[in-house]
Design a protein around this motif. Structure first.
Motif, short mmCIF file in Angstrom:
data_model
loop_
_atom_site.label_atom_id
_atom_site.label_comp_id
_atom_site.label_asym_id
_atom_site.label_seq_id
_atom_site.Cartn_x
_atom_site.Cartn_y
_atom_site.Cartn_z
N ALA A 215 -5.58 18.93 -21.96
CA ALA A 215 -5.69 17.47 -22.10
C ALA A 215 -4.67 16.77 -21.21
N SER A 216 -3.43 17.27 -21.20
CA SER A 216 -2.41 16.63 -20.37
C SER A 216 -2.73 16.81 -18.88
N ARG A 217 -3.18 17.98 -18.49
CA ARG A 217 -3.54 18.22 -17.08
C ARG A 217 -4.67 17.27 -16.67
N SER A 218 -5.68 17.16 -17.50
CA SER A 218 -6.82 16.29 -17.18
C SER A 218 -6.40 14.84 -17.04
N LEU A 219 -5.53 14.38 -17.93
CA LEU A 219 -5.10 12.98 -17.86
C LEU A 219 -4.22 12.71 -16.64
N ILE A 220 -3.41 13.67 -16.25
CA ILE A 220 -2.61 13.50 -15.02
C ILE A 220 -3.54 13.39 -13.82
N TYR A 221 -4.53 14.29 -13.74
CA TYR A 221 -5.50 14.24 -12.64
C TYR A 221 -6.32 12.94 -12.68
N GLU A 222 -6.65 12.51 -13.87
CA GLU A 222 -7.41 11.25 -14.00
C GLU A 222 -6.58 10.07 -13.49
N PHE A 223 -5.29 10.05 -13.83
CA PHE A 223 -4.41 8.98 -13.34
C PHE A 223 -4.38 8.98 -11.81
N ILE A 224 -4.18 10.16 -11.22
CA ILE A 224 -4.10 10.24 -9.76
C ILE A 224 -5.44 9.86 -9.13
N GLY A 225 -6.53 10.32 -9.71
CA GLY A 225 -7.85 9.97 -9.19
C GLY A 225 -8.10 8.47 -9.26
N ALA A 226 -7.71 7.85 -10.36
CA ALA A 226 -7.91 6.40 -10.51
C ALA A 226 -7.03 5.62 -9.54
N SER A 227 -5.89 6.18 -9.20
CA SER A 227 -4.98 5.45 -8.30
C SER A 227 -5.62 5.23 -6.92
N ARG A 228 -6.51 6.12 -6.52
CA ARG A 228 -7.18 5.96 -5.22
C ARG A 228 -7.91 4.62 -5.12
N ARG A 229 -8.48 4.17 -6.23
CA ARG A 229 -9.22 2.90 -6.22
C ARG A 229 -8.30 1.70 -6.03
N HIS A 230 -7.01 1.89 -6.21
CA HIS A 230 -6.06 0.77 -6.13
C HIS A 230 -5.19 0.84 -4.88
N GLY B 48 -7.94 1.56 1.68
CA GLY B 48 -8.06 2.48 2.79
C GLY B 48 -8.20 3.94 2.39
N LEU B 49 -7.91 4.30 1.14
CA LEU B 49 -8.02 5.70 0.74
C LEU B 49 -9.45 6.10 0.43
N ASN B 50 -10.30 5.17 0.10
CA ASN B 50 -11.67 5.49 -0.23
C ASN B 50 -12.62 5.36 0.95
N GLU B 51 -12.09 4.87 2.05
CA GLU B 51 -12.94 4.65 3.21
C GLU B 51 -13.10 5.94 3.99
N ARG B 52 -14.29 6.19 4.48
CA ARG B 52 -14.58 7.37 5.32
C ARG B 52 -14.07 7.10 6.74
N GLU B 53 -13.46 8.09 7.30
CA GLU B 53 -12.94 7.90 8.68
C GLU B 53 -13.95 8.37 9.69
N ARG C 63 0.83 -1.20 0.00
CA ARG C 63 0.00 0.00 0.00
C ARG C 63 0.87 1.25 0.00
N GLN C 64 1.85 1.30 0.89
CA GLN C 64 2.74 2.46 0.97
C GLN C 64 3.57 2.62 -0.31
N GLU C 65 4.05 1.51 -0.86
CA GLU C 65 4.82 1.58 -2.10
C GLU C 65 3.97 2.09 -3.26
N ARG C 66 2.70 1.68 -3.30
CA ARG C 66 1.81 2.18 -4.35
C ARG C 66 1.57 3.68 -4.18
N ILE C 67 1.33 4.12 -2.97
CA ILE C 67 1.14 5.56 -2.73
C ILE C 67 2.37 6.31 -3.22
N ASP C 68 3.55 5.85 -2.82
CA ASP C 68 4.79 6.51 -3.23
C ASP C 68 4.96 6.50 -4.74
#
Length: 153
Positions: free
Chosen positions: A130-145, A148-153, A32-37
């Protein structure tokens, strides 16, 4: 004596399960930590490469070169930034089983690659967005992988 042996065997099994559970948790937390990094490093490397590509575009089209730099130095810098982004992309791809993440990462890199090819400010604006949107899309999609990042605290 039989009770002691039975109690000892049950204690051993219980401890073994606890150790295995702890090892599994440690492995999953490390991944999990390695993926975040890795995802953060790739997103940051893409953002830096994008900035370098835009600096190069403005130098080529508007003659905007920072003091002490040349077009050739800017081009070398964009190549260095691209290599850094590719290295980060490879690391991110190694840490995910998701084909979606790999594809999004490559699309974002290709979008940044297109920046110097823009022929006008209008076209530059489109490829920048287009490049900005795709970078944000990549980061947004990474949350699903990342568990613990999608869970409400």
């Amino acid at each position: 004596m039989l009770g002691t042996l039975l109690g000892s065997a049950l204690t051993h099994l219980s401890q073994r399960r606890t150790v295995l559970r702890a090892e599994r948790f440690t492995r999953s937390e490390r991944l999990r930590q390695e993926r975040i990094d890795a995802y953060c490093a790739y997103g940051g490397a893409l953002a830096n490469y994008r900035r370098g590509q835009m600096d190069y575009w403005f130098a080529m089209h508007d003659g905007r070169v920072l003091e002490g730099e040349s077009i050739h130095q800017l081009r070398r810098e964009t190549k260095r930034l691209r290599a850094t982004a590719m290295e980060a992309m490879f690391r991110a791809e190694l840490l995910t089983h998701s084909a979606e993440m790999g594809e999004l990462g490559r699309q974002a890199l290709k979008a940044v690659d297109r920046i110097p090819g823009a022929q006008s400010r209008n076209e530059l604006s489109q490829v920048r967005e287009a490049s900005r949107s795709l970078i944000y899309e990549f980061i947004g999609a990474s949350r699903r992988h990342i568990p613990g990042l999608n869970e409400r605290e």
